[in-house]
Design a protein around this motif. Structure first.
Motif, PDB file in Angstrom:
ATOM      1  N   LEU B 147       0.828  -1.205   0.000  1.00 64.14           N
ATOM      2  CA  LEU B 147       0.000   0.000   0.000  1.00 64.14           C
ATOM      3  C   LEU B 147       0.862   1.254   0.000  1.00 64.14           C
ATOM      4  O   LEU B 147       1.880   1.330   0.699  1.00 64.14           O
ATOM      5  CB  LEU B 147      -0.898   0.050   1.248  1.00 64.14           C
ATOM      6  CG  LEU B 147      -1.825  -1.141   1.512  1.00 64.14           C
ATOM      7  CD1 LEU B 147      -2.687  -0.862   2.737  1.00 64.14           C
ATOM      8  CD2 LEU B 147      -2.718  -1.409   0.304  1.00 64.14           C
ATOM      9  N   THR B 148       0.367   2.241  -0.786  1.00 62.21           N
ATOM     10  CA  THR B 148       1.022   3.545  -0.778  1.00 62.21           C
ATOM     11  C   THR B 148      -0.065   4.622  -0.755  1.00 62.21           C
ATOM     12  O   THR B 148      -0.995   4.588  -1.561  1.00 62.21           O
ATOM     13  CB  THR B 148       1.906   3.740  -2.025  1.00 62.21           C
ATOM     14  OG1 THR B 148       2.898   2.708  -2.026  1.00 62.21           O
ATOM     15  CG2 THR B 148       2.585   5.110  -2.011  1.00 62.21           C
ATOM     16  N   ARG B 176       1.968  -1.943  12.465  1.00 56.58           N
ATOM     17  CA  ARG B 176       2.390  -0.573  12.782  1.00 56.58           C
ATOM     18  C   ARG B 176       3.894  -0.368  12.510  1.00 56.58           C
ATOM     19  O   ARG B 176       4.328   0.696  12.083  1.00 56.58           O
ATOM     20  CB  ARG B 176       2.051  -0.298  14.251  1.00 56.58           C
ATOM     21  CG  ARG B 176       2.688   0.901  14.893  1.00 56.58           C
ATOM     22  CD  ARG B 176       2.090   2.206  14.370  1.00 56.58           C
ATOM     23  NE  ARG B 176       2.732   3.355  14.987  1.00 56.58           N
ATOM     24  CZ  ARG B 176       3.909   3.853  14.611  1.00 56.58           C
ATOM     25  NH1 ARG B 176       4.576   3.291  13.616  1.00 56.58           N
ATOM     26  NH2 ARG B 176       4.416   4.902  15.205  1.00 56.58           N
ATOM     27  N   ASN B 177       4.680  -1.449  12.760  1.00 51.51           N
ATOM     28  CA  ASN B 177       6.128  -1.304  12.596  1.00 51.51           C
ATOM     29  C   ASN B 177       6.624  -1.816  11.237  1.00 51.51           C
ATOM     30  O   ASN B 177       7.821  -2.035  11.045  1.00 51.51           O
ATOM     31  CB  ASN B 177       6.868  -2.014  13.728  1.00 51.51           C
ATOM     32  CG  ASN B 177       6.491  -3.494  13.801  1.00 51.51           C
ATOM     33  OD1 ASN B 177       5.833  -4.012  12.889  1.00 51.51           O
ATOM     34  ND2 ASN B 177       6.902  -4.166  14.855  1.00 51.51           N
ATOM     35  N   ALA B 178       5.665  -1.982  10.301  1.00 56.95           N
ATOM     36  CA  ALA B 178       6.059  -2.455   8.958  1.00 56.95           C
ATOM     37  C   ALA B 178       6.844  -1.353   8.247  1.00 56.95           C
ATOM     38  O   ALA B 178       6.701  -0.172   8.567  1.00 56.95           O
ATOM     39  CB  ALA B 178       4.809  -2.815   8.154  1.00 56.95           C
ATOM     40  N   PRO B 179       7.666  -1.747   7.262  1.00 56.83           N
ATOM     41  CA  PRO B 179       8.435  -0.731   6.541  1.00 56.83           C
ATOM     42  C   PRO B 179       7.528   0.262   5.821  1.00 56.83           C
ATOM     43  O   PRO B 179       6.500  -0.127   5.278  1.00 56.83           O
ATOM     44  CB  PRO B 179       9.248  -1.553   5.526  1.00 56.83           C
ATOM     45  CG  PRO B 179       8.869  -2.971   5.702  1.00 56.83           C
ATOM     46  CD  PRO B 179       7.955  -3.117   6.845  1.00 56.83           C
ATOM     47  N   GLY B 180       7.908   1.525   5.839  1.00 54.97           N
ATOM     48  CA  GLY B 180       7.169   2.550   5.103  1.00 54.97           C
ATOM     49  C   GLY B 180       6.016   3.177   5.867  1.00 54.97           C
ATOM     50  O   GLY B 180       5.337   4.054   5.337  1.00 54.97           O
ATOM     51  N   VAL B 181       5.763   2.743   7.117  1.00 56.33           N
ATOM     52  CA  VAL B 181       4.658   3.338   7.894  1.00 56.33           C
ATOM     53  C   VAL B 181       5.196   4.505   8.714  1.00 56.33           C
ATOM     54  O   VAL B 181       6.158   4.338   9.469  1.00 56.33           O
ATOM     55  CB  VAL B 181       4.039   2.309   8.871  1.00 56.33           C
ATOM     56  CG1 VAL B 181       2.946   2.968   9.715  1.00 56.33           C
ATOM     57  CG2 VAL B 181       3.497   1.106   8.118  1.00 56.33           C
ATOM     58  N   SER B 182       4.589   5.686   8.531  1.00 58.52           N
ATOM     59  CA  SER B 182       4.943   6.777   9.445  1.00 58.52           C
ATOM     60  C   SER B 182       3.661   7.390  10.020  1.00 58.52           C
ATOM     61  O   SER B 182       2.678   7.538   9.309  1.00 58.52           O
ATOM     62  CB  SER B 182       5.803   7.824   8.742  1.00 58.52           C
ATOM     63  OG  SER B 182       5.054   8.440   7.723  1.00 58.52           O
ATOM     64  N   LEU B 200       1.725   5.663   4.241  1.00 58.31           N
ATOM     65  CA  LEU B 200       2.150   4.307   3.864  1.00 58.31           C
ATOM     66  C   LEU B 200       2.954   4.436   2.577  1.00 58.31           C
ATOM     67  O   LEU B 200       2.481   5.052   1.616  1.00 58.31           O
ATOM     68  CB  LEU B 200       0.934   3.404   3.623  1.00 58.31           C
ATOM     69  CG  LEU B 200      -0.092   3.335   4.771  1.00 58.31           C
ATOM     70  CD1 LEU B 200      -1.375   2.668   4.286  1.00 58.31           C
ATOM     71  CD2 LEU B 200       0.490   2.582   5.955  1.00 58.31           C
ATOM     72  N   ASP B 201       4.157   3.870   2.595  1.00 55.43           N
ATOM     73  CA  ASP B 201       5.000   3.986   1.404  1.00 55.43           C
ATOM     74  C   ASP B 201       5.494   2.597   1.017  1.00 55.43           C
ATOM     75  O   ASP B 201       6.426   2.067   1.609  1.00 55.43           O
ATOM     76  CB  ASP B 201       6.172   4.934   1.723  1.00 55.43           C
ATOM     77  CG  ASP B 201       7.013   5.203   0.484  1.00 55.43           C
ATOM     78  OD1 ASP B 201       6.614   4.759  -0.621  1.00 55.43           O
ATOM     79  OD2 ASP B 201       8.071   5.831   0.630  1.00 55.43           O
ATOM     80  N   ASN B 202       4.782   2.013   0.037  1.00 55.52           N
ATOM     81  CA  ASN B 202       5.139   0.664  -0.422  1.00 55.52           C
ATOM     82  C   ASN B 202       5.176  -0.315   0.763  1.00 55.52           C
ATOM     83  O   ASN B 202       6.078  -1.131   0.895  1.00 55.52           O
ATOM     84  CB  ASN B 202       6.487   0.722  -1.152  1.00 55.52           C
ATOM     85  CG  ASN B 202       6.622  -0.437  -2.125  1.00 55.52           C
ATOM     86  OD1 ASN B 202       5.614  -0.936  -2.648  1.00 55.52           O
ATOM     87  ND2 ASN B 202       7.844  -0.891  -2.350  1.00 55.52           N
ATOM     88  N   THR B 203       4.151  -0.209   1.591  1.00 55.44           N
ATOM     89  CA  THR B 203       4.100  -0.957   2.846  1.00 55.44           C
ATOM     90  C   THR B 203       3.432  -2.319   2.648  1.00 55.44           C
ATOM     91  O   THR B 203       2.328  -2.388   2.090  1.00 55.44           O
ATOM     92  CB  THR B 203       3.299  -0.146   3.895  1.00 55.44           C
ATOM     93  OG1 THR B 203       3.978   1.085   4.103  1.00 55.44           O
ATOM     94  CG2 THR B 203       3.173  -0.899   5.198  1.00 55.44           C
ATOM     95  N   PRO B 204       4.050  -3.404   3.087  1.00 57.86           N
ATOM     96  CA  PRO B 204       3.417  -4.723   2.949  1.00 57.86           C
ATOM     97  C   PRO B 204       2.108  -4.795   3.757  1.00 57.86           C
ATOM     98  O   PRO B 204       2.041  -4.282   4.873  1.00 57.86           O
ATOM     99  CB  PRO B 204       4.462  -5.686   3.512  1.00 57.86           C
ATOM    100  CG  PRO B 204       5.422  -4.855   4.289  1.00 57.86           C
ATOM    101  CD  PRO B 204       5.359  -3.468   3.734  1.00 57.86           C
ATOM    102  N   ALA B 205       1.091  -5.403   3.151  1.00 55.18           N
ATOM    103  CA  ALA B 205      -0.211  -5.468   3.801  1.00 55.18           C
ATOM    104  C   ALA B 205      -0.862  -6.814   3.535  1.00 55.18           C
ATOM    105  O   ALA B 205      -0.564  -7.469   2.527  1.00 55.18           O
ATOM    106  CB  ALA B 205      -1.103  -4.346   3.265  1.00 55.18           C
TER     107      ALA B 205
END
Lengths: 395, 369
Positions: B147-148, B176-182, B200-205
């Motif tokens: 997701l982005t 919450r601690n996945a890559p790209g989450v701020s 969300l920046d290219n965040t695995p979902a």
């Protein structure tokens, strides 16, 4: 909490629905706009038919001609009457206020004598409460009753007496002791409107009709057995009547509001505004949705109140919110109808261009009285403030 | 038909009231609000121990299997106590959506830890230009399960272990601690329920299900929110009546003046009417699905206007005291304003009602059920 009908309620509903389908008169929509007097006789005949079918006084005791069913079945009755587009019943005050007062405070003899004739509309009732100098301050009323042997002799004047022009009987509040504080010297009596010494003068209201009257009493003799409750303790009885008026009386009105709402939605599809149906105008949609929602909330408030009354047996002072709600809501709905119909809304029944035979012009004017009749909005707010919230008396 | 609380519902409500009065008194709420953190881990675990975090979810996931009405009664008491933190976001929003759209295995993974109190979550739905119920307008993209995009006004995102995210036609779980989450705070008026911007920046979902399954879940959340608003209104009314009885001017309690008394009477009318609508909406969700959406929108529409009006009347009756920081009223006043818009304000729900009852063929006011 269970808003589904019980098996018994469902059976009641189905039976009633079948009966209404077979018996609601086909010519009612034509008679709806008849003059008051003709319409009244029509509604009296209809009430008689309901009584004969066993459908008058749903929650009243069986031995007095009622059905002996629950208050919730009474609610279902109103709802089904609305769905069937049935005419209302004629003896409005007898059914809604005076009957319940007699059931609550009357003797067995009173119940035997009066209740079934309220139900079959043989005797129409009015309510003699307000006077020219006793409106909101009802307990200051001056109509007097002096004991003479087996009679009370009544002198004075009542006003704003709905159905005074047709009533056979009157539930009257009179002063039997002028020498005690105002709430302590009042008595409630059942008074035969054919007794000598009574004169009735219709009051013409803003709508042009005369729904209510002034009633004058000159040496009117009332048998002592017609006293309801104790002598000089009539305030309690009168309050009982008023609590019915505020708490449960509005339930029947929901029928009317729902009909009005359905019709306004219909009209919004038919009427054009800026080249499209009014139903597509965002502002019209907002206003209609607001009315729709508030009419539904009125129903829900009433359902909660009826559930409480079913548990306690009597309506309490919190019923004043029902009175405020139905009266102020009707004024808002009528205003929205005026806005939806534009200048056409003002056309009277005599105009060939009138929408719904002028019902909206009439409805708007009639609704103006809603926040005054049956206790003004200001008095209802005093009641909530003092009796429900426990704030100090303000008057 | 019986439109009152059953004995067990009265007990539930009473217990919840006592629990919050003991564990979450107003001075504690104020302290949290003034320190800028609305999450209290100790209170959270005590609420979980009461079963509150699993109240309406199936027993197989550790829930209590109770009804939407029960959730609303709990929320009413939470609203009365102004309970801060992630309870609404976790239970009413995220968990109801998971329960509605996810698979059995996903419910074991996401719903069970919410029920047990181990996990907190939230729902990330709205975006700039895509308000409540306008998911189709959202710009968050889904590419190869990643997701982005940016979600706004996400409650409790700071303490959520995972987020439930609506994107495109799907609903996803994002750690919450996945890559790209701020997560960035969006400071608002409401000091007791924080909201955040979530980027969300290219965040695995992990896809949980289709967004079309969300509508009933968000209606459950909306009914719960209305109940919470009713609790807040009731508390403002109680505080105001108490003040009007004790504050004296011209030698008498100000509650003896009709101008003041009538404000209180209107607060009572507005609170009770909101309560009727709230209870019915919750009941309809479980027992009358055909009417539920209309009932929920009627309740949120009415309560959104009423909670603002009740707050205004309450502050007005309190006079200058009502305008002070020291008085607790403004904490409720702020929450009321935030709740007014959350999940759609009165205007939003009037339009939803219009679609349901004006546009629908044969629409007519409902009868007895």
């Amino acid at each position: 909490m269970d808003l589904n009908m019980t098996a018994e309620e469902q059976q009641f509903r189905d039976e009633l629905r079948g009966w209404l389908k077979a018996n609601v008169p086909a010519d009612w929509s034509a008679k709806r706009e008849d003059p008051l007097e003709t319409r009244f006789e029509y509604l009296r005949t209809w009430q008689r038919k309901l009584f004969d079918g066993g459908w008058a006084g749903i929650s009243w005791p069986k031995e007095y001609g009622g059905r002996g069913a629950s208050l919730m079945q009474q609610v279902i009755f109103w709802q089904e009457m609305a769905l069937a587009d049935a005419p209302p019943m004629a003896n409005v005050l007898g059914l809604g206020l005076i009957g319940p007062t007699i059931i609550g405070f009357g003797t067995n003899a009173h119940k035997q004598r009066y209740l079934s004739k309220i139900l079959n509309a043989e005797e129409i009732w009015c309510q003699g409460f307000s006077e020219p100098n006793a409106g909101s301050d009802l307990a200051s009323l001056q109509t007097s009753a002096r004991r003479e042997g087996d009679f009370y002799v009544v002198n004075g004047q009542k006003t704003w007496t709905s159905y005074g022009w047709i009533a056979d009987w009157c539930e009257v509040v009179v002063r039997t002791d002028p020498n005690v504080p105002k709430h302590k010297g009042l008595t409630v009596m059942l008074l035969d409107m054919k007794t000598p010494g009574i004169s009735v003068r219709p009051l013409r209201q803003m709508t042009g009709e005369s729904e209510f009257s002034e009633v004058f009493f000159q040496d009117v003799r009332v048998p002592v057995e017609n006293v309801v409750g104790e002598v000089n303790q009539g305030w309690e009885v009168a309050l009982g009547t008023l609590m019915h008026e505020r708490g449960t009386f509005g339930a029947g009105l929901q029928i009317l509001y729902r009909r009005n709402m359905e019709r306004l939605i219909e009209l919004s599809h038919e009427l054009e505004r800026d080249g499209r149906p009014a139903a597509q105008d965002p502002l019209v949609r907002q206003k209609l949705a607001q009315c729709y929602a508030e009419i539904e909330i009125m129903r829900l408030n009433q359902m909660r109140a009826f559930s409480r009354i079913s548990a306690t047996g009597v309506p309490g002072p919190e019923g004043s919110i029902q009175k405020i709600f139905w009266s102020e809501l009707n004024q808002r709905v009528q205003q929205v109808a005026q806005e939806l119909l534009g200048p056409y809304a003002q056309l009277a029944s005599s105009s060939s261009d009138a929408v719904d035979k002028g019902a909206w012009a009439y409805g708007y004017l009639r609704s103006r009285g809603n926040t005054i009749e049956a206790g003004t909005s200001e008095i209802q707010r005093n009641i909530i403030g003092h009796f429900v919230l426990g704030l100090p008396r303000s008057y | 038909m019986q439109f009152g609380l059953s004995e067990s519902q009265e007990i539930l409500k009473d217990n919840a009231r006592k629990f919050f009065a003991g564990e979450c008194p107003l001075n504690h709420v104020r302290k949290l609000a003034e320190t800028g953190s609305t999450y209290d881990a100790d209170l959270w675990s005590k609420m979980a121990a009461q079963g509150f975090t699993g109240i309406i979810f199936p027993e197989e996931y550790g829930g209590m299997g109770m009804s939407a009405v029960d959730l609303s009664l709990l929320m009413e008491e939470a609203g009365r106590a102004l309970v801060p933190g992630p309870f609404f976001a976790t239970v009413a929003l995220a968990a109801t959506v998971i329960n509605a759209v996810a698979t059995d295995a996903q419910k074991k993974k996401y719903l069970a830890p919410i029920c047990s109190g181990e996990a907190r979550s939230t729902l990330a739905e709205i975006e700039a230009g895509a308000g409540w119920g306008a998911r189709a307008e959202g710009k968050t993209t889904v590419v190869n399960g990643r997701l982005t995009g940016e979600k706004l006004f996400v409650p409790a995102a700071d303490v959520a272990d995972f987020l439930v995210v609506a994107a495109g036609s799907g609903v996803f779980a994002v750690q919450r601690n996945a890559p790209g989450v701020s997560v960035t705070p969006m400071p608002t008026m409401d000091l007791t329920r924080s909201v955040y911007a979530v980027r969300l920046d290219n965040t695995p979902a992990e896809k949980l299900g289709d967004a079309s399954g969300m509508e009933r879940a968000t209606d459950v959340a909306t009914a719960a929110l209305v109940a919470e608003m009713v609790g807040g209104m009731q508390r403002i009314l109680d505080m105001t009546v108490e003040y009007a009885k004790t504050r004296k001017q011209y030698g008498k309690a100000i509650g003896a003046f009709q101008a003041v008394q009538h404000q209180c009477a209107d607060m009572y009318l507005e609170t009770e009417s909101s309560r009727s609508a709230a209870y019915y909406a919750a009941w309809a969700l479980d027992h009358d699905p055909a009417q539920a959406a209309t009932a929920v929108s009627i309740a949120k529409m009415y309560a959104s206007d009423a909670c603002r009006t009740v707050g205004n009347r309450g502050v007005q009756v309190h006079g200058g005291m009502g305008f002070t920081w020291e008085n607790d009223l403004h904490l409720y006043y702020r929450r009321a304003k935030a709740s007014e818009t959350m999940l759609g304000d009165a205007t939003f729900h009037r339009e939803r009602i219009a679609r349901l009852v004006i546009d629908a063929p044969g629409a007519r006011p409902q009868g007895v059920h």
